[in-house]
Design a protein around this motif. Structure first.
Motif, mmCIF file in Angstrom:
data_model
loop_
_atom_site.group_PDB
_atom_site.id
_atom_site.type_symbol
_atom_site.label_atom_id
_atom_site.label_comp_id
_atom_site.label_asym_id
_atom_site.label_seq_id
_atom_site.Cartn_x
_atom_site.Cartn_y
_atom_site.Cartn_z
ATOM 1 N N ARG A 204 -32.788 -39.181 -40.524
ATOM 2 C CA ARG A 204 -34.004 -38.894 -39.757
ATOM 3 C C ARG A 204 -35.255 -39.059 -40.611
ATOM 4 O O ARG A 204 -36.233 -39.705 -40.194
ATOM 5 C CB ARG A 204 -33.930 -37.485 -39.182
ATOM 6 C CG ARG A 204 -35.041 -37.216 -38.195
ATOM 7 C CD ARG A 204 -34.896 -35.903 -37.474
ATOM 8 N NE ARG A 204 -35.241 -34.831 -38.400
ATOM 9 C CZ ARG A 204 -34.474 -33.775 -38.646
ATOM 10 N NH1 ARG A 204 -33.322 -33.642 -38.044
ATOM 11 N NH2 ARG A 204 -34.863 -32.842 -39.478
ATOM 12 N N GLU A 205 -35.238 -38.506 -41.822
ATOM 13 C CA GLU A 205 -36.410 -38.600 -42.691
ATOM 14 C C GLU A 205 -36.659 -40.033 -43.157
ATOM 15 O O GLU A 205 -37.800 -40.480 -43.228
ATOM 16 C CB GLU A 205 -36.256 -37.668 -43.891
ATOM 17 C CG GLU A 205 -36.362 -36.220 -43.545
ATOM 18 C CD GLU A 205 -37.689 -35.829 -42.910
ATOM 19 O OE1 GLU A 205 -38.737 -36.392 -43.301
ATOM 20 O OE2 GLU A 205 -37.678 -34.971 -42.020
ATOM 21 N N SER B 263 -35.898 -42.761 -41.527
ATOM 22 C CA SER B 263 -36.460 -43.475 -40.379
ATOM 23 C C SER B 263 -37.951 -43.190 -40.241
ATOM 24 O O SER B 263 -38.747 -44.103 -39.997
ATOM 25 C CB SER B 263 -35.750 -43.071 -39.095
ATOM 26 O OG SER B 263 -34.409 -43.448 -39.124
ATOM 27 N N ASN B 264 -38.343 -41.925 -40.391
ATOM 28 C CA ASN B 264 -39.753 -41.560 -40.291
ATOM 29 C C ASN B 264 -40.578 -42.207 -41.399
ATOM 30 O O ASN B 264 -41.690 -42.671 -41.153
ATOM 31 C CB ASN B 264 -39.919 -40.036 -40.350
ATOM 32 C CG ASN B 264 -39.401 -39.372 -39.096
ATOM 33 O OD1 ASN B 264 -39.300 -39.978 -38.040
ATOM 34 N ND2 ASN B 264 -39.045 -38.103 -39.208
ATOM 35 N N ARG C 81 -40.811 -46.049 -40.699
ATOM 36 C CA ARG C 81 -41.616 -46.346 -39.519
ATOM 37 C C ARG C 81 -43.088 -45.994 -39.708
ATOM 38 O O ARG C 81 -43.966 -46.742 -39.293
ATOM 39 C CB ARG C 81 -41.058 -45.602 -38.314
ATOM 40 C CG ARG C 81 -41.792 -45.903 -37.022
ATOM 41 C CD ARG C 81 -41.238 -45.150 -35.853
ATOM 42 N NE ARG C 81 -41.126 -43.724 -36.206
ATOM 43 C CZ ARG C 81 -40.019 -42.996 -36.051
ATOM 44 N NH1 ARG C 81 -38.959 -43.520 -35.543
ATOM 45 N NH2 ARG C 81 -39.996 -41.726 -36.392
ATOM 46 N N GLY C 82 -43.366 -44.857 -40.365
ATOM 47 C CA GLY C 82 -44.736 -44.384 -40.360
ATOM 48 C C GLY C 82 -45.512 -44.475 -41.650
ATOM 49 O O GLY C 82 -46.739 -44.504 -41.618
#
Length: 131
Positions: free
Chosen positions: A17-18, A20-21, A24-25
């Motif tokens: 999850r981290e 991916s964040n 992406r960001g």
């Protein structure tokens, strides 16, 4: 900690999850395709290494450029991961290109091409019941 323990599974999910964040960001590298997703993460039981399987929607050149961009930003990604996840050791990340989604789409197309020539069995069953 064993490889398939509940704790290891939770750590894998949190890192996924981290990661991916972060991808992406926070990464501004133009080589990284905006349609990049983290498919799976495998953190070693000793928390020293991590394999991140990456899927990129695009041609082969775009996939290679994205992988090169991620490898060059590996230090930054690891530092951001250390700030967001409180682990004893922050794992060293290895990015691996995952072709499974592309392979599945290609197989699905091939199956559709083969089955479009075969008449539907429902049409044959309806003709038999009408007679």
């Amino acid at each position: 900690m064993r490889k398939n323990s509940i704790k290891n599974t939770r750590i894998n999910g949190e890192v996924l999850r981290e990661l991916s964040n972060i991808i992406r960001g926070e990464i501004k590298d133009p080589r990284i395709n905006p349609m990049t997703s983290v498919v799976t993460v495998e953190v070693a039981p000793d928390l020293k290494t991590c394999k991140a399987y990456i899927s990129v929607l695009g041609d082969e050149e775009s996939q290679k450029a994205t992988l090169a961009g991620l490898r060059s930003a590996e230090g930054y990604i690891r530092r951001q991961l250390a700030h967001s996840i409180n682990l004893r050791n922050t794992p060293e990340i290895t990015f691996v290109l995952d072709q499974s989604i592309e392979y599945g789409v290609r197989m699905s197309k091939m199956i559709d091409d083969v089955t479009k020539d075969i008449p539907d069995r429902t049409d044959e069953a309806e003709e038999e019941t009408e007679e």
